[in-house]
Design a protein around this motif. Structure first.
Motif, short mmCIF file in Angstrom:
data_model
loop_
_atom_site.label_atom_id
_atom_site.label_comp_id
_atom_site.label_asym_id
_atom_site.label_seq_id
_atom_site.Cartn_x
_atom_site.Cartn_y
_atom_site.Cartn_z
N LEU A 52 0.86 -1.35 -0.36
CA LEU A 52 0.06 0.56 0.50
C LEU A 52 0.87 1.68 -0.13
O LEU A 52 0.14 2.58 -0.40
N ALA A 53 2.39 0.98 1.02
CA ALA A 53 2.72 2.87 1.09
C ALA A 53 3.08 2.56 -0.84
O ALA A 53 3.58 3.83 -1.18
N ARG A 54 4.32 1.51 -1.45
CA ARG A 54 4.11 1.75 -2.94
C ARG A 54 3.71 0.43 -4.09
O ARG A 54 4.14 -0.57 -4.32
N PRO A 55 2.39 1.13 -3.76
CA PRO A 55 1.47 -0.36 -5.32
C PRO A 55 1.95 -0.30 -6.16
O PRO A 55 2.08 -1.83 -6.64
N GLN A 56 3.71 0.70 -6.56
CA GLN A 56 3.95 -0.54 -7.67
C GLN A 56 5.00 -0.86 -7.65
O GLN A 56 5.46 -1.63 -8.43
N VAL A 57 5.42 -1.02 -6.45
CA VAL A 57 6.28 -2.52 -5.84
C VAL A 57 5.50 -3.91 -6.66
O VAL A 57 6.02 -4.49 -7.57
N LEU A 58 4.86 -4.01 -6.08
CA LEU A 58 3.69 -5.14 -6.74
C LEU A 58 3.37 -4.76 -7.90
O LEU A 58 3.83 -6.91 -8.83
N VAL A 59 3.95 -4.43 -8.78
CA VAL A 59 3.13 -4.00 -10.40
C VAL A 59 4.23 -3.97 -10.72
O VAL A 59 4.93 -5.53 -12.19
N SER A 60 5.33 -4.41 -10.12
CA SER A 60 7.09 -3.45 -11.20
C SER A 60 7.20 -5.83 -10.47
O SER A 60 8.18 -6.08 -12.17
N ALA A 61 7.03 -5.91 -9.89
CA ALA A 61 7.88 -7.45 -9.10
C ALA A 61 6.72 -8.59 -10.19
O ALA A 61 7.55 -9.10 -10.45
N ARG A 62 5.88 -8.49 -10.20
CA ARG A 62 4.73 -9.43 -11.31
C ARG A 62 5.39 -9.07 -12.97
O ARG A 62 5.73 -9.78 -13.64
N ALA A 63 6.22 -7.62 -13.07
CA ALA A 63 6.33 -7.77 -14.05
C ALA A 63 7.34 -8.06 -14.59
O ALA A 63 7.49 -8.19 -15.87
N GLU A 64 8.32 -7.70 -13.48
CA GLU A 64 9.71 -8.24 -13.99
C GLU A 64 9.88 -10.00 -13.98
O GLU A 64 10.12 -10.93 -14.80
N GLU A 65 8.73 -10.66 -13.00
CA GLU A 65 8.14 -11.79 -13.38
C GLU A 65 7.87 -12.92 -13.95
O GLU A 65 8.15 -13.63 -14.93
N THR A 66 6.35 -12.17 -15.10
CA THR A 66 5.94 -11.89 -16.61
C THR A 66 6.96 -12.30 -17.95
O THR A 66 7.13 -13.02 -18.44
#
Length: 415
Positions: A314-328
């Motif tokens: 919640l503090a840095r929501p983009q971290v979740l998206v970035s991690a998922r983008a790298e994994e993808t």
């Protein structure tokens, strides 16, 4: 006018009976009752100096009814020398009608005062009867209202019980209204007047609860509150009834029938009328507890929200998206490499298969100078004995084919 005889016709407008005849007939009918035992309470004793006859007024403890009793002074001196007003007695008497005065009285030849033990035995027998009928059933008892508008009070005139109830009620809740009905609380007239006062208050729709109060006294003084008629009247009342009779140790039967029993008149007022100061304190305390509970709940939820907000997701929501983008991306590269490897392997296998197929193909053999000879029906000729001179043959070459006719055949020779 002639005296009527039993054989004569009944009285009529034309043949009325004289007063003396009516009185005689009444006396005859009353005299048929004979000697009877009568239970009652002495309301009045009249002893005339020098007279041998004593006049008693015998009253029913449960009803506003009384009879005059005459007896000989010797009967009282022998059987009930200490007889006083208010005592319970059993007399053996015969009813008598006095035509001269038109009055009815009882002529007693035996008067026996009922002892305390016998009275208590009667009360115990009545207790068992009322309990068996369900008058003591706790399930039928009603709770007094929390805040009565008007309280009915039945008590003696100018009694301490009345003062206690009034003082405590006014001190606890000044706005409460009291409707006080003063009645005798002991003696022969107590029960009928208490029952009448109870009915009057019960019929008043403005009375929310009724207090039946009396101060302490002897067992004989409290006998009216164990009367069967009073117990049944309390049981039949629509308005809740609170009793405060005698002291804590006293247990008249009306206490068991009432909806609520109080130890004293003061206790009855406390149980019926709420304390304004105490209720105000309870309201303030309740509001404070509610305020603390709400504040605590808000604080807990605020801490929970702060904890949620401090989490990286919640503090840095983009971290979740970035991690998922790298994994993808990694999975996509892996899939591309895996697919490319499989395609390359399949291409190599296809080339090898194609080479083997070409090596095994008849066309490759014919390209080295061989030919395939077929008969007209398409069968391949493998032996010279399979054809004869004059047969038409088809000769398939690496490029094109030939049509020939067999001139002669030669069998195979051993090398």
């Amino acid at each position: 006018m002639a005296e009527p005889t039993p054989e004569s016709s009944r009285s009529s407008l034309e043949q009325p009976w004289p007063v003396r005849v009516v009185s005689q007939r009444i006396g005859e009918w009353i005299g048929r009752l004979g000697w009877v035992w009568v239970d009652g309470q002495i309301a009045q004793i009249s002893r005339r100096p020098g007279a041998s006859t004593v006049f008693l007024t015998l009253r029913d403890p449960s009803a506003d009814l009384s009879l005059t009793v005459t007896t000989n002074r010797d009967v009282l001196d022998r059987n009930a020398p200490n007889l006083a007003e208010g005592a319970r007695v059993v007399i053996h008497a015969k009813p008598a009608f006095y035509p001269a005065r038109g009055t009815l009285s009882l002529r007693a030849d035996d008067v026996r005062q009922v002892g305390l033990g016998e009275l208590l035995a009667r009360i115990e027998q009545l207790r068992k009867l009322l309990r068996a009928e369900g008058l003591f059933d706790p399930d039928r008892k009603r709770r007094p209202p929390f805040l009565p508008r008007r309280v009915g009070v039945i008590t003696g005139r100018g009694s301490a019980a009345e003062r206690d109830v009034a003082a405590v009620s006014q001190r606890r809740w000044p706005a409460v209204q009291l409707r006080v009905v003063n009645v005798p609380v002991q003696g022969p007239t107590a029960v009928p007047q208490i029952i009448e006062a109870l009915r009057m208050l019960d019929s008043d729709d403005g009375v929310d609860v009724i207090i039946l109060a009396r101060g302490g006294g002897s067992v004989e003084d409290l006998l009216p509150f164990s009367d069967e008629a009073l117990c049944r009247a309390v049981f039949a009342a629509r308005t809740p009834v609170v009793t405060a009779i005698g002291h804590e140790s006293d247990s008249p039967l009306v206490d068991f029938v009432a909806d609520l029993r109080a130890a004293t008149p003061t206790d009855a007022a406390k149980r019926v009328v709420p304390d304004l100061a105490e209720e105000t304190r309870l309201v303030v305390t309740g509001r404070q507890r509610i305020r603390r509970a709400v504040a605590g709940l808000v604080d807990r939820e605020q801490h929970r929200l702060d904890a949620y907000r401090s989490r990286p997701v919640l503090a840095r929501p983009q971290v979740l998206v970035s991690a998922r983008a790298e994994e993808t991306t990694a999975w996509r590269d892996r899939a591309r490499r895996c697919l490319g490897h499989r395609l390359d392997a399949a291409a190599d296998e296809l080339r090898h298969t194609h080479a083997r197929l070409r090596a095994l193909s008849p066309a490759a053999t014919m390209a080295r100078g061989y030919a395939v000879v077929q008969r007209g029906d398409g069968r391949v000729v493998l032996d010279s004995d399979e054809v004869t001179a004059g047969d038409s043959l088809r000769i398939r070459l690496a490029v094109g084919d030939l049509h020939a006719t067999v001139d002669a055949t030669r069998p195979a020779t051993a090398d």
